[in-house]
Design an enzyme around this catalytic site. Structure first.
Site, PDB file in Angstrom:
ATOM      1  N   ARG A  15       0.867  35.870 -25.898  1.00 19.37           N
ATOM      2  CA  ARG A  15       1.909  35.458 -25.968  1.00 19.37           C
ATOM      3  C   ARG A  15       2.475  34.390 -24.996  1.00 19.37           C
ATOM      4  O   ARG A  15       3.411  33.681 -24.884  1.00 19.37           O
ATOM      5  CB  ARG A  15       3.279  36.183 -26.358  1.00 19.37           C
ATOM      6  CG  ARG A  15       3.095  36.792 -27.682  1.00 19.37           C
ATOM      7  CD  ARG A  15       4.348  37.863 -27.931  1.00 19.37           C
ATOM      8  NE  ARG A  15       5.630  37.020 -27.380  1.00 19.37           N
ATOM      9  CZ  ARG A  15       6.479  36.162 -28.431  1.00 19.37           C
ATOM     10  NH1 ARG A  15       5.891  36.054 -29.537  1.00 19.37           N
ATOM     11  NH2 ARG A  15       7.477  35.796 -28.009  1.00 19.37           N
ATOM     12  N   PHE A  61      11.618  39.958 -18.902  1.00 24.01           N
ATOM     13  CA  PHE A  61      10.820  40.382 -20.223  1.00 24.01           C
ATOM     14  C   PHE A  61       9.643  39.502 -20.686  1.00 24.01           C
ATOM     15  O   PHE A  61       8.519  39.798 -20.346  1.00 24.01           O
ATOM     16  CB  PHE A  61      11.944  40.234 -21.289  1.00 24.01           C
ATOM     17  CG  PHE A  61      13.046  41.137 -21.150  1.00 24.01           C
ATOM     18  CD1 PHE A  61      12.949  42.363 -22.000  1.00 24.01           C
ATOM     19  CD2 PHE A  61      14.279  41.259 -20.482  1.00 24.01           C
ATOM     20  CE1 PHE A  61      13.836  43.566 -21.809  1.00 24.01           C
ATOM     21  CE2 PHE A  61      15.046  42.036 -20.436  1.00 24.01           C
ATOM     22  CZ  PHE A  61      15.099  43.157 -20.835  1.00 24.01           C
ATOM     23  N   GLU A  62       9.967  38.198 -20.891  1.00 22.14           N
ATOM     24  CA  GLU A  62       8.781  37.586 -21.227  1.00 22.14           C
ATOM     25  C   GLU A  62       8.777  36.058 -20.335  1.00 22.14           C
ATOM     26  O   GLU A  62       9.380  35.264 -20.846  1.00 22.14           O
ATOM     27  CB  GLU A  62       8.725  37.048 -22.728  1.00 22.14           C
ATOM     28  CG  GLU A  62       8.117  38.180 -23.375  1.00 22.14           C
ATOM     29  CD  GLU A  62       7.775  37.799 -24.744  1.00 22.14           C
ATOM     30  OE1 GLU A  62       6.795  38.076 -25.278  1.00 22.14           O
ATOM     31  OE2 GLU A  62       8.296  36.810 -25.537  1.00 22.14           O
ATOM     32  N   GLN A  63       7.727  36.275 -19.187  1.00 26.88           N
ATOM     33  CA  GLN A  63       8.070  35.006 -18.225  1.00 26.88           C
ATOM     34  C   GLN A  63       6.592  34.719 -18.224  1.00 26.88           C
ATOM     35  O   GLN A  63       5.495  35.480 -17.943  1.00 26.88           O
ATOM     36  CB  GLN A  63       8.459  35.544 -16.877  1.00 26.88           C
ATOM     37  CG  GLN A  63       8.331  34.366 -16.038  1.00 26.88           C
ATOM     38  CD  GLN A  63       8.820  34.724 -14.424  1.00 26.88           C
ATOM     39  OE1 GLN A  63       8.812  33.894 -13.591  1.00 26.88           O
ATOM     40  NE2 GLN A  63       9.428  35.872 -14.330  1.00 26.88           N
TER      41      GLN A  63
END
Length: 543
Positions: free
Chosen positions: A352, A375-377
């Site tokens: 991702r 979280f999503e970096q």
């Protein structure tokens, strides 16, 4: 000569184990993924990174973990034909509580396959598994007392560090079983953590770290004839420390483990840092060093020559190769495996965040959440291992919104970074800008060092570079290969350190440099990087 640190750059809490002629060191990785670094050597001098075992969601998912949480103080061992690795996943740092979950994984070989984890306990952190001579196995870990500020220990220090717990591990049931005993409360120095057990000549030696992982850090030894104690403290209390040696090159010495060589010599790993000259700023973070020990007639281990502060150079236990040249690497993204030196943040779902397949020959980052997100970096970076370096990359990126960014960053955490990035200005034109968070904890407010962003051509590649010379950081760029121009003022590289921002008792990693992409619209716009170059530069007077 063995040159300390033996593992330069962010490599703290070294757990060492020997299997035959092979030595392995496992170190903490905190929020960086995959979890745990394991290096290998045959001479204690030359070390190679061989694996990061915690590489899938069933073993480790750190999304939401705060900065400097995640993997704390792994312990690596070998017994019964298996490698055993225990580790803590820390979910909370602030306040009176630490949510600390301890796990065990095993593997038949150092490169795996590593098992899914066995849950152990959550009573504290820094677990260590001891394999006794009778085949029994014991877990020790420090216990966290969330009521510690109600009753300070000696010296007025908070008593959150409640001692060292011991419990047996049942191999058949694959869980801890039997009584839980607090076997050691520590010395008067306090903040006792990082336990390891070692057995020699009928003695159980308990190795701990004390004083906190700042400039009062130390290695403390104790011993007992019974694994359950009571433990008497070493005559010198601290076997290794730099707390009374402010002028030495290696500082913050503590938290390590003992190993015996095949010829009966003894060595002890330790974490340490090399502050920039004239400062208490350590951008390289806590690194791994090693010291030679002596086992004396009184049955205690001592640092060789009784010097509690190890030298930066020590004689090796066996002939070693010539010292390595300064690190210089150009990474090409021409296969489907990320180069070993690189890591990303928190998420087990790397697909991702980036791809090496969607555009062959490029590292494609998918813009995700903001730089500093827990979280999503989308940030892929490598460690700073020297007091200075030059890093360069080439970016192809066509933003459609000012909420889409990609570029080159020197990064420590969400409150400590400098970022040179491509985006769109308010007129919808491509531009180059700099954003920094120079230690603004806890709010992490940004500053923008450029008075005005620099216009860029509507399309085409942009070369991005950064030069660090101790505490000075300078970005540069080019729209024509090789024709570099500085951009922006000189920035403070020293804030990208353990002691920057919140300080060394809450910052536990080290400075990284790498590539990043954000898409705050949620459309995951890709950014393509053709290569990454890193060249270490050590100042002549730097340690």
């Amino acid at each position: 000569m063995i040159r300390n640190p033996i593992l330069p750059g962010f490599n703290p809490d070294p757990s060492i184990w020997r299997v035959g002629e092979d030595y392995y060191i496992a170190t903490s990785t905190f929020e960086w993924y995959p979890g745990v670094q394991i290096h290998h050597s045959r001479d204690l001098t030359n070390w190679t990174l061989v694996c990061r075992p915690l590489d899938r969601a069933s073993q480790l998912d750190m999304r939401g973990n705060p900065d400097s949480c995640g993997i704390w103080a792994p312990c690596l061992s070998h017994a019964d034909g298996l490698f055993w690795l225990v580790y803590t996943d820390v979910k909370r740092y602030d306040g009176n509580y630490k949510d600390t979950h301890n796990y065990l994984v095993t593997a038949p070989a150092i490169d795996g396959p590593w098992s899914d984890p066995v849950y152990l306990n959550s009573s504290g952190f820094d677990p260590s598994l001891f394999h006794d001579e009778d085949g029994r196995k014991w877990l020790v870990n420090m216990v966290w007392d969330h009521q510690g500020n109600r009753d300070p220990v000696s010296g007025g220090k908070p008593g959150f560090f409640g001692g060292i717990l011991l419990q047996e591990y049942d191999i058949t049931a694959r869980r801890l079983a039997g009584p839980i005993r607090n076997i050691f409360r520590g010395s008067a120095h306090g903040l006792t953590e990082g336990p390891h057990l070692y057995r020699q000549n009928g003695w159980y030696y308990l190795i701990t770290a004390e004083g906190g992982t700042g400039y009062q850090h130390a290695v403390t030894h104790a011993r007992s004839r019974s694994i359950e104690g009571p433990y008497e403290i070493h005559p010198n209390v601290h076997l290794l420390t730099a707390k009374d040696s402010a002028g030495t090159g290696l500082q913050r010495i503590g938290h390590g483990q003992l190993v015996a060589t095949p010829d009966g010599s003894y060595y002890h790993t330790f974490l340490c840092s090399r502050p920039l000259p004239g400062t208490r700023k350590s951008p390289r973070g806590r690194e791994t060093g090693i010291a030679r020990l002596e086992l004396r007639e009184d049955g205690w281990f001592y640092a060789e020559g009784n010097a509690a502060t190890p030298d930066q150079s020590i004689a090796p236990p066996m002939p070693a190769d010539a010292p390595t040249k300064p690190e210089r690497n150009t990474y090409q993204f021409d296969n489907d495996t990320l180069p070993m030196d690189f890591q990303w943040l928190r998420s087990p779902f790397a697909d991702r965040l980036f791809s090496l397949k969607e555009r062959p020959g490029f590292l494609r980052l998918f813009g995700r959440e903001s730089i500093g997100s827990w979280f999503e970096q989308s940030l892929v970076a490598r460690r700073q291992t020297s007091s200075g370096y030059r890093a360069e990359t080439c970016l192809e990126f066509q933003p459609e919104s000012g909420q889409q960014m990609a570029g080159l960053t020197a990064y420590y955490n969400r409150a400590q970074f400098h970022y040179l990035y491509v985006s769109l200005n308010q007129a919808g034109k491509r531009m180059l800008d700099i954003q920094s968070c120079p230690g603004n904890w806890p709010e992490a407010h940004l500053v923008f060092p450029l008075a005005e962003p620099v216009p860029l051509p509507d399309d085409g590649p942009v070369w991005l570079g950064v030069d660090v010379d101790e505490a000075v950081l300078q970005f540069r760029y080019s729209t024509e290969k090789g024709r570099w121009r500085n951009i922006g003022p000189q920035l403070d590289a020293s804030v990208l350190s353990d002691e920057g921002g919140r300080g060394e008792h809450a910052n536990f990693t080290g400075a990284f440099v790498g590539m990043a992409a954000q898409d705050l619209t949620g459309r995951a716009l890709p950014a393509d990087f053709s290569h990454f170059h890193y060249a270490a530069i050590e100042a002549q007077h730097a340690s």
